[in-house]
Design a protein around this motif. Structure first.
Motif, PDB file in Angstrom:
ATOM      1  N   HIS A 294      68.668  91.832 129.345  1.00 25.92           N
ATOM      2  CA  HIS A 294      68.826  93.393 129.608  1.00 25.92           C
ATOM      3  C   HIS A 294      69.524  93.741 130.698  1.00 25.92           C
ATOM      4  CE1 HIS A 294      65.277  93.102 132.064  1.00 25.92           C
ATOM      5  NE2 HIS A 294      65.569  94.460 132.344  1.00 25.92           N
ATOM      6  N   ILE A 295      70.106  95.070 130.489  1.00 20.89           N
ATOM      7  CA  ILE A 295      70.583  95.861 131.836  1.00 20.89           C
ATOM      8  C   ILE A 295      69.793  97.161 131.519  1.00 20.89           C
ATOM      9  CG2 ILE A 295      72.586  96.670 132.710  1.00 20.89           C
ATOM     10  CD1 ILE A 295      74.351  94.732 131.389  1.00 20.89           C
ATOM     11  N   GLY A 296      69.256  97.515 132.797  1.00 23.42           N
ATOM     12  CA  GLY A 296      68.591  98.630 132.958  1.00 23.42           C
ATOM     13  C   GLY A 296      67.764  98.945 131.688  1.00 23.42           C
ATOM     14  N   ASP A 297      68.056 100.296 131.296  1.00 26.26           N
ATOM     15  CA  ASP A 297      67.308 100.859 130.262  1.00 26.26           C
ATOM     16  C   ASP A 297      68.226 101.081 129.004  1.00 26.26           C
ATOM     17  OD1 ASP A 297      68.285 102.931 130.951  1.00 26.26           O
ATOM     18  OD2 ASP A 297      66.633 104.206 131.179  1.00 26.26           O
ATOM     19  N   LYS A 298      69.534 100.409 129.233  1.00 25.51           N
ATOM     20  CA  LYS A 298      70.629 100.905 128.234  1.00 25.51           C
ATOM     21  C   LYS A 298      70.843  99.585 127.140  1.00 25.51           C
ATOM     22  CE  LYS A 298      72.693 104.930 128.604  1.00 25.51           C
ATOM     23  NZ  LYS A 298      71.553 105.701 128.259  1.00 25.51           N
ATOM     24  N   CYS A 299      70.638  98.578 127.733  1.00 20.67           N
ATOM     25  CA  CYS A 299      71.235  97.311 126.672  1.00 20.67           C
ATOM     26  C   CYS A 299      70.272  96.224 126.418  1.00 20.67           C
ATOM     27  CB  CYS A 299      72.484  96.925 127.153  1.00 20.67           C
ATOM     28  SG  CYS A 299      73.349  95.836 126.136  1.00 20.67           S
ATOM     29  N   VAL A 300      70.453  95.603 125.448  1.00 20.95           N
ATOM     30  CA  VAL A 300      69.511  94.437 125.365  1.00 20.95           C
ATOM     31  C   VAL A 300      70.174  93.469 124.339  1.00 20.95           C
ATOM     32  CG1 VAL A 300      67.973  95.384 123.411  1.00 20.95           C
ATOM     33  CG2 VAL A 300      67.010  93.693 124.837  1.00 20.95           C
ATOM     34  N   LEU A 301      70.164  92.198 124.704  1.00 18.17           N
ATOM     35  CA  LEU A 301      70.764  91.036 123.648  1.00 18.17           C
ATOM     36  C   LEU A 301      69.624  90.601 122.925  1.00 18.17           C
ATOM     37  CD1 LEU A 301      72.706  89.398 126.418  1.00 18.17           C
ATOM     38  CD2 LEU A 301      73.750  91.075 124.923  1.00 18.17           C
ATOM     39  N   MET A 302      70.083  90.395 121.478  1.00 18.41           N
ATOM     40  CA  MET A 302      69.296  89.565 120.704  1.00 18.41           C
ATOM     41  C   MET A 302      70.090  88.543 119.808  1.00 18.41           C
ATOM     42  SD  MET A 302      66.400  92.095 119.514  1.00 18.41           S
ATOM     43  CE  MET A 302      65.946  93.773 120.398  1.00 18.41           C
ATOM     44  N   GLY A 303      69.448  87.544 119.211  1.00 15.31           N
ATOM     45  CA  GLY A 303      70.095  86.609 118.090  1.00 15.31           C
ATOM     46  C   GLY A 303      71.103  85.767 119.232  1.00 15.31           C
ATOM     47  N   ASP A 304      72.046  85.235 118.343  1.00 15.90           N
ATOM     48  CA  ASP A 304      72.943  84.180 118.980  1.00 15.90           C
ATOM     49  C   ASP A 304      73.462  85.002 120.351  1.00 15.90           C
ATOM     50  OD1 ASP A 304      72.356  82.599 116.974  1.00 15.90           O
ATOM     51  OD2 ASP A 304      74.483  81.897 116.569  1.00 15.90           O
ATOM     52  N   ALA A 305      73.655  86.051 120.135  1.00 15.22           N
ATOM     53  CA  ALA A 305      74.563  86.977 121.654  1.00 15.22           C
ATOM     54  C   ALA A 305      73.565  86.411 122.777  1.00 15.22           C
ATOM     55  CB  ALA A 305      74.568  88.490 121.527  1.00 15.22           C
ATOM     56  N   ALA A 306      72.141  86.375 122.610  1.00 13.23           N
ATOM     57  CA  ALA A 306      71.518  86.103 123.727  1.00 13.23           C
ATOM     58  C   ALA A 306      71.181  84.409 123.883  1.00 13.23           C
ATOM     59  CB  ALA A 306      69.713  86.609 123.431  1.00 13.23           C
ATOM     60  N   HIS A 307      71.034  83.814 122.627  1.00  9.15           N
ATOM     61  CA  HIS A 307      70.716  82.378 122.862  1.00  9.15           C
ATOM     62  C   HIS A 307      71.327  81.628 121.666  1.00  9.15           C
ATOM     63  CE1 HIS A 307      67.989  83.501 119.516  1.00  9.15           C
ATOM     64  NE2 HIS A 307      67.651  84.541 120.437  1.00  9.15           N
ATOM     65  N   ALA A 308      72.716  81.227 121.498  1.00  2.00           N
ATOM     66  CA  ALA A 308      73.184  80.506 120.563  1.00  2.00           C
ATOM     67  C   ALA A 308      72.609  79.074 120.507  1.00  2.00           C
ATOM     68  CB  ALA A 308      74.532  80.402 120.450  1.00  2.00           C
ATOM     69  N   VAL A 309      72.215  78.533 119.679  1.00  2.00           N
ATOM     70  CA  VAL A 309      71.661  77.102 119.854  1.00  2.00           C
ATOM     71  C   VAL A 309      72.394  76.109 118.784  1.00  2.00           C
ATOM     72  CG1 VAL A 309      69.339  78.091 120.329  1.00  2.00           C
ATOM     73  CG2 VAL A 309      69.790  77.414 117.947  1.00  2.00           C
ATOM     74  N   VAL A 310      72.200  74.964 119.022  1.00  2.00           N
ATOM     75  CA  VAL A 310      72.976  73.966 118.082  1.00  2.00           C
ATOM     76  C   VAL A 310      71.993  73.951 116.731  1.00  2.00           C
ATOM     77  CG1 VAL A 310      74.309  72.786 119.770  1.00  2.00           C
ATOM     78  CG2 VAL A 310      72.018  71.938 119.169  1.00  2.00           C
ATOM     79  N   PRO A 311      72.631  73.789 115.697  1.00  2.00           N
ATOM     80  CA  PRO A 311      71.947  73.802 114.332  1.00  2.00           C
ATOM     81  C   PRO A 311      71.099  72.815 114.054  1.00  2.00           C
ATOM     82  CG  PRO A 311      74.126  73.173 113.801  1.00  2.00           C
ATOM     83  CD  PRO A 311      74.165  73.481 115.239  1.00  2.00           C
ATOM     84  N   PHE A 312      70.721  71.868 114.857  1.00  2.00           N
ATOM     85  CA  PHE A 312      70.105  70.557 114.636  1.00  2.00           C
ATOM     86  C   PHE A 312      68.488  70.792 114.703  1.00  2.00           C
ATOM     87  CE2 PHE A 312      73.978  69.485 116.185  1.00  2.00           C
ATOM     88  CZ  PHE A 312      74.751  69.205 114.873  1.00  2.00           C
ATOM     89  N   TYR A 313      67.918  71.925 114.839  1.00  3.49           N
ATOM     90  CA  TYR A 313      66.491  72.304 114.694  1.00  3.49           C
ATOM     91  C   TYR A 313      66.360  73.251 113.625  1.00  3.49           C
ATOM     92  CZ  TYR A 313      62.009  72.877 116.892  1.00  3.49           C
ATOM     93  OH  TYR A 313      60.585  72.899 117.143  1.00  3.49           O
ATOM     94  N   GLY A 314      67.543  73.839 113.137  1.00  2.00           N
ATOM     95  CA  GLY A 314      67.271  74.930 111.910  1.00  2.00           C
ATOM     96  C   GLY A 314      66.540  76.051 112.205  1.00  2.00           C
ATOM     97  N   GLN A 315      66.852  76.553 113.515  1.00  2.00           N
ATOM     98  CA  GLN A 315      65.869  77.796 113.827  1.00  2.00           C
ATOM     99  C   GLN A 315      66.692  78.762 114.556  1.00  2.00           C
ATOM    100  OE1 GLN A 315      63.026  78.431 113.125  1.00  2.00           O
ATOM    101  NE2 GLN A 315      62.336  76.624 112.297  1.00  2.00           N
ATOM    102  N   GLY A 316      67.990  78.747 114.666  1.00  2.00           N
ATOM    103  CA  GLY A 316      68.669  79.623 115.060  1.00  2.00           C
ATOM    104  C   GLY A 316      68.738  81.109 114.744  1.00  2.00           C
ATOM    105  N   MET A 317      68.776  81.313 113.432  1.00  2.00           N
ATOM    106  CA  MET A 317      68.684  82.700 112.742  1.00  2.00           C
ATOM    107  C   MET A 317      67.059  82.949 112.944  1.00  2.00           C
ATOM    108  SD  MET A 317      68.587  83.442 108.817  1.00  2.00           S
ATOM    109  CE  MET A 317      67.441  82.155 108.533  1.00  2.00           C
ATOM    110  N   ASN A 318      66.232  81.859 112.571  1.00  2.00           N
ATOM    111  CA  ASN A 318      64.833  82.110 112.796  1.00  2.00           C
ATOM    112  C   ASN A 318      64.271  82.961 114.065  1.00  2.00           C
ATOM    113  OD1 ASN A 318      63.704  81.599 109.927  1.00  2.00           O
ATOM    114  ND2 ASN A 318      64.713  79.696 110.323  1.00  2.00           N
TER     115      ASN A 318
END
Ligand code: FAD
Length: 381
Positions: A294-318
Motif C-alpha cells: 500500500h501507499i498511505g491511505d490512497k492505494c493498495v495492490l492485490m492479485g498478480d499486481a502484488a504477487h505474480a506466482v509461477v503456475p506450478f502450485y495452481g494458486q495464483g488466482m486463488n
C-alpha cells in the motif's frame, strides 16, 4: 470527481484498476459494502468485441477461491459455469490413460473460465460501473488522480478516494510504488514458457473425458488439458523456451508431437497443430514479490499486481481471491486498514510464491521423474 456528471457522488469512490479475475471480485466486495465502485479495464467490452483477444487459460478454482466468491454471493453463479474435476488423468507415451483421484473422497475441483468472462459478474451490483477501453497511464499517490488513455489517443482524468491496483503481473499502478523509498521489489522469469493449443469437440462431444485434468508428463516438458464449457479442451504445453525455439516448421511440430504426445495428434488435428503452434509465441512466466502492498491511505495492490506466482502450485488466482476476503475482513476490524493488510498479507503471499517456485525448481532438479509427482500434493494438479 472529474470526467462525467454521473461521477459526482457523495459516497466514497473506490477505483479498481484492472478488470481481470481479482479486479472483478474486488469490485463486488467493495460494492457490497456500499462504496461507489468504478472498474477501469484496458480491454474492450467483450460483449461488443468482434474478436476476443487475450489469454484463454482456464483455471482451477480451489477451496480458498470459492470461499471468497461465496462471500459476495457469486459462488453458485461461477461454479455453475464451471466443470467439476474429480481426478487427474495421466497419459503415458504409449497412450495408456491412468486416473489419479484427488486426495479427499468426494473432493471436486472446479475449472472456471478465465479473463474473458469474469468481469461481467461485477455488474450484478448496481453501484459498480465498468469502464472498458481505459488504460491507466499514470496516477498520483498524493491526490488519487488517475490518467487513462482511450483507444482514440485522448486522455481522461479520474479521481478516487481509494485506488485498488488489480492490473496484473506487469501492473502500471505498481510502477509508482517503484519510485518510492523503502519499497522492496523482485521479479524472476523462469526458463520455461507456455503455449495454448485448442482441442476441438468430436461429433459435438468432448474429445476426451471431461471431468479430469489431463496430464502428459514428459520429463522437462509437460502438457495439461482442461475442459471448457463449449466442449473444447485448452491444452497448455509447458517447455523451456529454447525447446520451443528449436521447432521452426510445421513438419517439426508434428515430429515433436509424434515423439512426445502422439495420442493428441488426431485429437487436436495435424493441420491445426502445424498452424496453431506458430499463432502466438510461447508466453513467459514471472514471479513477482514486493512489499509493502500500500501507499498511505490512497492505494493498495492485490492479485498478480502484488504477487505474480509461477503456475506450478495452481494458486495464483486463488491467492488473489483470498487477498479480497482478507482485506474485507480487515475493514471490519481496523481503522488503519491498508497497513494492516500489508502486515497480514505479505508473508502469506510470499509463502505461496515460494511454494510455487519450489515446485518448479524441484521439478527441474529431478528431470527423470514425472512432473506430476512433484505436484501430487497440490490440490489442483
Ligand atoms: P490478471 O488476470 O492479469 O488481470 C489484470 C487485468 O488488468 C487484465 O484484465 C488487464 O487487461 C488489465 N490491465 C492491465 N494493465 C492495465 C492498465 N494499465 N490499465 C487498465 N487495465 C489494465 N491460478 C489459479 O489459481 N489456478 C490455476 O489453475 C492457474 N493456472 C494458471 C495457468 C497459467 C498458464 C498461468 C500463466 C497462470 C495460472 N494461474 C492460475 C494464475 C492466474 O492466471 C493469475 O493469478 C490470475 O489471472 C491473476 O488475476 P489478476 O486479476 O490479478 O490479474
Amino acid at each position: 470527481m472529474e470526467g462525467s456528471p454521473e461521477r459526482h457522488s457523495k459516497k466514497k469512490v473506490v477505483a479498481v484498476v484492472g478488470g481481470g479475475l481479482v479486479g472483478a471480485l474486488n469490485a463486488c466486495f467493495f460494492a457490497k459494502r456500499g462504496f461507489d465502485v468504478e472498474v477501469f479495464e484496458t480491454r474492450e467490452d467483450i460483449r461488443q468485441a468482434k474478436i476476443v483477444k487475450g489469454r484463454s487459460i482456464n483455471l482451477a478454482l480451489s477451496h480458498r477461491g470459492r470461499q471468497a466468491l461465496k462471500h459476495v454471493g457469486m459462488e453458485e453463479k461461477i461454479v455453475s459455469q464451471g466443470i467439476p474435476m474429480h481426478a487427474r488423468m495421466i497419459h503415458s507415451l504409449s497412450g495408456k490413460q491412468s486416473p489419479i483421484p484427488y486426495g479427499k473422497k468426494g473432493q471436486v475441483n472446479l475449472i472456471i473460465l478465465s479473463q474473458n468472462t469474469s468481469l461481467l459478474f461485477a455488474e450484478t451490483y448496481p453501484n459498480t460501473k465498468l469502464n472498458f477501453d481505459h488504460k491507466l497511464q499514470d496516477w498520483s499517490a498524493e491526490t488519487g488522480l488517475m490518467t487513462f488513455v482511450r483507444p482514440d489517443g485522448s486522455t481522461e482524468e479520474v479521481e478516487a478516494d481509494l485506488i485498488v491496483g488489480c492490473d496484473g503481473a506487469f501492473s502500471a499502478i505498481r510502477k509508482q510504488f517503484l519510485r518510492r523509498s523503502r519499497f522492496n521489489y523482485s521479479q524472476t522469469y523462469i526458463p520455461h514458457g507456455y503455449m495454448e493449443l485448442t482441442m476441438p469437440p468430436i461429433n459435438e462431444e468432448f474429445a476426451m473425458k471431461p471431468n479430469y485434468l489431463h496430464i502428459w508428463p514428459r520429463n522437462t516438458f509437460m502438457m495439461i488439458a482442461l475442459p471448457n464449457m463449449d466442449k473444447t479442451f485448452t491444452c497448455t504445453l509447458f517447455m523451456p523456451f529454447e525447446e520451443f525455439e528449436k521447432i521452426t516448421t510445421g513438419d517439426e511440430v508434428i515430429e515433436f508431437f509424434q515423439k512426445y504426445f502422439p495420442d493428441t495428434i488426431p485429437l487436436i488435428g495435424a493441420d491445426a497443430l502445424r498452424r496453431d503452434y506458430f499463432r502466438l509465441p510461447a508466453q513467459a512466466m514471472v514471479s513477482v514479490k514486493c512489499s509493502p502492498y500500500h501507499i498511505g491511505d490512497k492505494c493498495v495492490l492485490m492479485g498478480d499486481a502484488a504477487h505474480a506466482v509461477v503456475p506450478f502450485y495452481g494458486q495464483g488466482m486463488n491467492a488473489g481471491f483470498e487477498d479480497c476476503i482478507v482485506f474485507d475482513e480487515i475493514m471490519d476490524r481496523f481503522n488503519a486498514v491498508l497497513p494492516e493488510y500489508t502486515r497480514v498479507r505479505v508473508p502469506d503471499d510470499h509463502a505461496i510464491a515460494d511454494l510455487a517456485m519450489y515446485n518448479y525448481i524441484e521439478m527441474r532438479a529431478h528431470v527423470n521423474s514425472k512432473w506430476f509427482l512433484f505436484r501430487k500434493h497440490v490440490d489442483n494438479f
